[in-house]
Write an enzyme that holds these catalytic residues in place. Sequence first.
Site, PDB file in Angstrom:
ATOM      1  CE  LYS A 173       3.211  12.502 -11.893  1.00 26.24           C
ATOM      2  NZ  LYS A 173       3.114  13.759 -11.130  1.00 26.24           N
ATOM      3  CD  GLU A 201       5.094  21.112  -4.005  1.00 27.58           C
ATOM      4  OE1 GLU A 201       6.279  20.744  -3.927  1.00 27.58           O
ATOM      5  OE2 GLU A 201       4.321  20.709  -4.886  1.00 27.58           O
ATOM      6  CG  HIS A 232      19.899  33.991  10.320  1.00 29.39           C
ATOM      7  ND1 HIS A 232      20.643  34.409  11.400  1.00 29.39           N
ATOM      8  CD2 HIS A 232      18.682  33.669  10.814  1.00 29.39           C
ATOM      9  CE1 HIS A 232      19.910  34.327  12.505  1.00 29.39           C
ATOM     10  NE2 HIS A 232      18.709  33.886  12.165  1.00 29.39           N
ATOM     11  CB  CYS A 284      11.772   5.309 -20.669  1.00 33.98           C
ATOM     12  SG  CYS A 284      13.305   6.086 -21.157  1.00 33.98           S
ATOM     13  CD1 TRP A 327      13.195  12.837 -19.070  1.00 28.17           C
ATOM     14  CD2 TRP A 327      14.943  11.634 -18.353  1.00 28.17           C
ATOM     15  NE1 TRP A 327      13.972  13.645 -18.275  1.00 28.17           N
ATOM     16  CE2 TRP A 327      15.050  12.941 -17.824  1.00 28.17           C
ATOM     17  CE3 TRP A 327      15.932  10.710 -18.043  1.00 28.17           C
ATOM     18  CZ2 TRP A 327      16.093  13.331 -17.003  1.00 28.17           C
ATOM     19  CZ3 TRP A 327      16.981  11.103 -17.217  1.00 28.17           C
ATOM     20  CH2 TRP A 327      17.044  12.399 -16.708  1.00 28.17           C
ATOM     21  CE  LYS A 363       4.616  21.409  -8.374  1.00 28.99           C
ATOM     22  NZ  LYS A 363       4.802  20.380  -7.400  1.00 28.99           N
ATOM     23  CG  ASN A 407      12.353   2.818 -17.845  1.00 27.66           C
ATOM     24  OD1 ASN A 407      13.156   3.741 -17.746  1.00 27.66           O
ATOM     25  ND2 ASN A 407      11.414   2.569 -16.950  1.00 27.66           N
ATOM     26  N   GLY A 408      15.703   2.524 -18.382  1.00 30.94           N
ATOM     27  CA  GLY A 408      16.752   2.294 -17.393  1.00 30.94           C
ATOM     28  C   GLY A 408      18.113   2.653 -17.948  1.00 30.94           C
ATOM     29  CD  GLU A 435       7.859  20.575 -10.761  1.00 36.04           C
ATOM     30  OE1 GLU A 435       8.541  19.640 -11.163  1.00 36.04           O
ATOM     31  OE2 GLU A 435       7.025  20.438  -9.849  1.00 36.04           O
ATOM     32  NE  ARG A 444       7.020   5.363 -16.801  1.00 35.82           N
ATOM     33  CZ  ARG A 444       6.908   4.896 -15.569  1.00 35.82           C
ATOM     34  NH1 ARG A 444       5.768   5.008 -14.929  1.00 35.82           N
ATOM     35  NH2 ARG A 444       7.923   4.329 -14.973  1.00 35.82           N
TER      36      ARG A 444
HETATM   37  O1  M6R Z   1       6.927   9.626  -7.775  1.00 35.46           O
HETATM   38  P1  M6R Z   1       7.572  10.334  -6.639  1.00 35.46           P
HETATM   39  O2  M6R Z   1       6.600  10.965  -5.698  1.00 35.46           O
HETATM   40  O3  M6R Z   1       8.582   9.484  -5.914  1.00 35.46           O
HETATM   41  O4  M6R Z   1       8.406  11.522  -7.303  1.00 35.46           O
HETATM   42  C1  M6R Z   1       9.230  12.345  -6.527  1.00 35.46           C
HETATM   43  C2  M6R Z   1       9.653  13.575  -7.303  1.00 35.46           C
HETATM   44  O5  M6R Z   1      10.367  13.199  -8.455  1.00 35.46           O
HETATM   45  C3  M6R Z   1       8.450  14.431  -7.706  1.00 35.46           C
HETATM   46  O6  M6R Z   1       7.705  14.823  -6.606  1.00 35.46           O
HETATM   47  C4  M6R Z   1       8.940  15.688  -8.461  1.00 35.46           C
HETATM   48  O7  M6R Z   1       9.639  16.534  -7.598  1.00 35.46           O
HETATM   49  C5  M6R Z   1       7.770  16.412  -9.124  1.00 35.46           C
HETATM   50  N1  M6R Z   1       8.176  16.854 -10.428  1.00 35.46           N
HETATM   51  C6  M6R Z   1       7.320  17.607  -8.367  1.00 35.46           C
HETATM   52  O8  M6R Z   1       6.306  18.307  -9.002  1.00 35.46           O
END
Ligand code: M6R
Length: 631
Positions: free
Chosen positions: A626, A500, A523, A2, A91, A504, A117-118, A507, A41
């Site tokens: 985010k 990673e 394994h 949010c 969100w 990517k 927010n929260g 997501e 956000r």
């Molecule tokens: O703001 P932060 O680095 O703490 O966020 C951590 C994760 O939520 C963030 O890296 C998330 O995995 C991203 N969507 C990755 O692209």
Amino acid sequence: MCGIVGYAGTSLLAGDDAAASGASARPLEVALGGLKRLEYRGYDSAGVALVGPGSPTAAFAKKAGKLENLVAAVAEQPLPDATAAVGHTRWATHGGPTDVNAHPHLADEGRLAVIHNGIIENFSELRGSLERDGVSFLSDTDTEVAAQLLAREYRTAGDLTAAMAATARQLEGTFTLLAVHADAPETVVGARHDSPLVVGLGEGENFLGSDVAAFVAHTKEALELAQDQIVTITPTSVEVSDFAGNPAEGKRFTVDWDAAAAEKGGFDSFMDKEIHDQPHAVADTLLGRTDSSGRIILDNLRIDESVLRSVDKIIVIACGTAAYAGHVAKYAIEHWCRIPVEVELAHEFRYRDPIVDERTLVVAISQSGETMDTLMAVRHAREQGAKVLAIVNTNGSTIPRESDAVLYTHAGPEIAVASTKAFLAQITAAYILGLYLAQLRGNKFPDEVAQLFDELRDMSRKVQTVIERGEYVRATARSMQAADKVLFLGRHVGYPVAMEGALKLKELAYIHAEGFAAGELKHGPIALIDEGQPVFVVVPSPRGRDQLHSKVVSNIQEIRARGARTLVIAEDGDDVVRQYADEIFWIPQAPSLLQPLLAVVPLQIFAMALAGAKGLDVDQPRNLAKSVTVE
Ligand code: M6R
């Protein structure tokens, strides 16, 4: 999660076209502009509320879906000029992403508007109490409960700030609340408890935001709030108090982000721009870290050197991409400093009774500095006596404030939900920390540290080279739109890069993807390989140690023999691997431990291009936000 924005300013003070009442269109413009910058956000719905002199109620508009829906609604049915505004991008937690559940929520016969927010954990108990008082609710949200509670407190207190404090004292969970009331048309009141809120200080106008991106286009002067504080802004004043009503002070700081850095700057997406920002993110994170004799200096390290010398274990806590940066940190710090390093997802660390004491250094990595799982783990670690060092990108955020020390990354604002430049900056900061500890503890001679630091400085240029080679990666991605499963393999520092790369792709392109340690393949995961299965392989430097390169080349042969299509990331001049690759993405030669800064870039470009080819929104993938500020 949010995004929240608040604004107080009158045209008489701000120098806009003066209206006798002081009301203008600026509050709405600022709110919508702030929401545009905060939309990363959350993008389930968006809304604004405005108050101005003489308005009997708060004017508002709210719409499910992305901000553009709200903008269209406001264009169709204009809102009145005003002197204060709040805006929200959601969100969803309690209640689906509908118009009704969108914020703001109104109370006190439409005179009071609240955004949040929260998560308010005791909302159902509070809702029951309000319903017994005759209050009826329109939405399924916990926020409307807070709005009605605030209205009840306001009727008693007759003052919005006092009512907000009384409300905050009754809420459990996490919250940032902002409220405007028609009775106080130049005022926005906010409260924060475990959710972010920063103040922007203007001339004749003041701002509130979930983070500085909300107002950096208007002012760079800001005020950091502590936990459990109430803030009241008017065009000419900012007052802070605690939940008991005692006056308090925020901590002033100047935002070092350029407003233009939060724009796309001619790129099709923020993600594309942020990938192109990466050479700067690495270079800027390294800036100013050495003195004239080449020794590493860390200015914000408020932990005594003697404590750092006596550390006998490091635990890195983080989530998502930041956790993968932590895995790279483990390889580098253990190798350079000979200190055992564990890496743990922050949400697992917090709840498993970890063994931590005053000789443990906990390193919390976070782009936003607000990730609730990481923040809770930081608090837990400090309660156990550990020192916490934060590697964070966002100034004025909560994690550095609650840590013993901070090493800021200088990636600039990262707007795309999928992290790219923050990842490279986090890895760079981890290297700096590793070299600093090696220098401090005498694991490396000064000339060795200086040489490694020089090699690190050179990585920015090499990242640029990888980006310039991106067209071949993009073309490959465009040809793979039909892929429904992609595997990623790596060893040593290539393993977190593989994870990673998989994240990517998941997501952004919604394709099932997994990153494996290449040695683990036989394994079990090798059973996944059949004819044509795309497998990315991160190949270590052939100049490296410990036969890593030949082991990975063997792994490539094993999967090829079973029909895999191999897409290989390899160093320039690696003639051995060339013969086993169906596609090869070349990266410049680099020291083994530093290779992740280069090897991940083609994987970022690949995921972005594949998602783009499928017509997906690369900046705002479905279901994500985010900054994950709920547990
Ligand atoms: O703001 P932060 O680095 O703490 O966020 C951590 C994760 O939520 C963030 O890296 C998330 O995995 C991203 N969507 C990755 O692209």
